[in-house]
Design an enzyme around this catalytic site. Structure first.
Site, mmCIF file in Angstrom:
data_model
loop_
_atom_site.group_PDB
_atom_site.id
_atom_site.type_symbol
_atom_site.label_atom_id
_atom_site.label_comp_id
_atom_site.label_asym_id
_atom_site.label_seq_id
_atom_site.Cartn_x
_atom_site.Cartn_y
_atom_site.Cartn_z
ATOM 1 N N GLY A 104 0.837 -1.191 0.000
ATOM 2 C CA GLY A 104 0.000 0.000 0.000
ATOM 3 C C GLY A 104 0.873 1.242 0.000
ATOM 4 O O GLY A 104 2.096 1.167 0.134
ATOM 5 N N GLY A 132 0.159 -5.015 0.824
ATOM 6 C CA GLY A 132 -1.136 -4.938 0.159
ATOM 7 C C GLY A 132 -1.211 -5.746 -1.116
ATOM 8 O O GLY A 132 -2.297 -6.202 -1.508
ATOM 9 N N GLU A 149 6.380 -6.016 7.308
ATOM 10 C CA GLU A 149 5.827 -4.885 8.051
ATOM 11 C C GLU A 149 6.470 -4.630 9.407
ATOM 12 O O GLU A 149 6.525 -3.472 9.866
ATOM 13 C CB GLU A 149 4.309 -5.074 8.225
ATOM 14 C CG GLU A 149 3.510 -4.895 6.953
ATOM 15 C CD GLU A 149 3.509 -6.141 6.061
ATOM 16 O OE1 GLU A 149 2.917 -6.092 4.985
ATOM 17 O OE2 GLU A 149 4.115 -7.165 6.453
ATOM 18 N N ASP A 201 -0.693 -7.548 7.720
ATOM 19 C CA ASP A 201 -2.158 -7.449 7.687
ATOM 20 C C ASP A 201 -2.703 -8.040 6.382
ATOM 21 O O ASP A 201 -2.188 -9.029 5.896
ATOM 22 C CB ASP A 201 -2.598 -6.006 7.930
ATOM 23 C CG ASP A 201 -2.160 -5.026 6.844
ATOM 24 O OD1 ASP A 201 -1.175 -5.297 6.124
ATOM 25 O OD2 ASP A 201 -2.799 -3.965 6.715
#
Length: 351
Positions: free
Chosen positions: A68, A117, A140, A148
């Site tokens: 992302g 993402g 991350e 996530d």
């Protein structure tokens, strides 16, 4: 006919709904328009009987999708606009759920980098075709964040302790290992795209189309490391993992390299990551996404995320000052607080 924002193109080709991530200068990193455009296309094609299957691909030679737009999210938080950042994550997590439960074959053609993402818009689909330059990671914890986009569901379901290893180290996986672990379903050659599109456009069943372009992959290097990964990463706390790696001694190359890498990561993020993998074992996909939204709703206020992005992405000094700086100083109560229900939990399609 092609419609969409310039960063994402949604195109009907015969029996195929084709999505193209078109932001190569940013390694196809996801932004608002791309998340919303992909969701709109999938919603439109779900009940369209002329579309038999969907394929997603990236443009440019380097990446399918590198994640992302973390810099944008960082800047929103710094400006006190955490609610805007959380709205992006809510829409992204809903998109991940739509892909996971999509009733038609969802084919991701992945060559180059697939991280963050990008994993969320590929790993949960039915067919994951890995090109020769495939490079997977969930890195991350190195920026004070957490794995996530559905990692809480996917990682615990990998063999042995591999999911925990990936979550707390950010280890990079090449194609042979991805095939062996089930992160990718097929190996494909670099220049198969046009042939694959031809078969899918004509309405050939996906498995038949893929079999015409798939190639054999060599023995996976990770198989030789599985015993070590399982030995060190089957614990339920980062402290126990680090102690196990330290006990292996400096002559154990895997343990020494892994230990050095983990010492550079955010202790709080690693503690959250190991906890989410542990909890994710018993959650269905949507329950895992609700949990991840609880975590991100707290992390967006935590200093480590902003410090990690500063050190690794903005200033690039690679010298983050984590708070706390040592895993021994992480408060278990603060970790647990990230998992508590929100006043209004994330609502998901079909939930």
């Amino acid at each position: 006919m092609m419609v969409g924002h310039s960063d994402l193109l949604a195109e009907r080709r015969g029996a195929l709904g084709l999505i193209t991530l078109n932001r190569p200068q940013a390694l196809n990193a996801l932004n608002d328009a791309m998340v919303d455009g992909l969701r709109a296309a999938l919603d439109e094609w779900r009940d369209d009987d002329t579309i038999r299957h969907v394929m997603i691909r990236g443009t440019g030679p380097k990446a399918f999708c590198a994640g992302g737009d973390i810099r944008l999210i960082h800047d929103l938080g710094r400006a006190g606009k955490q609610a805007v950042a959380l709205d992006f994550w809510a829409r992204e997590y809903r998109l991940n759920s739509v892909i996971k439960h999509y009733p038609k074959p969802y084919i991701a053609l992945i060559d180059g980098i697939v991280m963050g993402g990008g994993v969320g818009i590929s790993l949960h689909g039915s067919h994951r075709l890995a090109g020769p330059n495939y490079l997977f990671a969930m890195p991350e914890v190195g920026i004070g964040f957490f794995p996530d986009v559905g990692a809480s569901h996917a990682l615990p379901r990998l063999t042995g302790a591999v999911g925990a290893w990936l979550a707390v180290t950010g280890a990079r996986i090449r194609r042979a290992d991805a095939i062996a672990l089930g992160l990718a379903t097929h190996a494909v050659p670099q220049h198969c795209e046009e042939e694959l599109l031809m078969h899918l456009t004509a309405g050939l069943p996906v498995d038949s189309a893929v079999s015409r372009v798939a190639e054999h992959e060599q023995q996976a290097p990770i198989l030789a490391r599985l015993d070590a990964i399982n030995r060190h990463f089957s614990f339920d706390s980062v402290g126990e993992i680090l102690a196990s790696l330290e006990a292996a001694g400096p002559d154990d190359a895997f343990a020494a390299e892994t230990l050095a890498g983990m010492r550079a990561k955010s202790p709080m993020s690693m503690a959250i990551a190991i906890e989410q993998v542990k909890r994710g074992r018993t959650l269905d996909f949507n329950e895992a996404m609700v949990m991840e939204y609880r975590i991100v709703s707290r992390l967006v206020h935590d200093p480590d995320f902003y410090e990690g992005v500063r050190a690794l992405i903005i200033d690039k000094d690679n010298q983050p000052r984590w708070n706390p700086a040592r895993i021994e100083d992480v408060d278990p109560a603060k970790v647990a607080a990230h998992f508590e229900p929100l006043p209004r939990d994330l609502d998901l399609p079909g939930a």
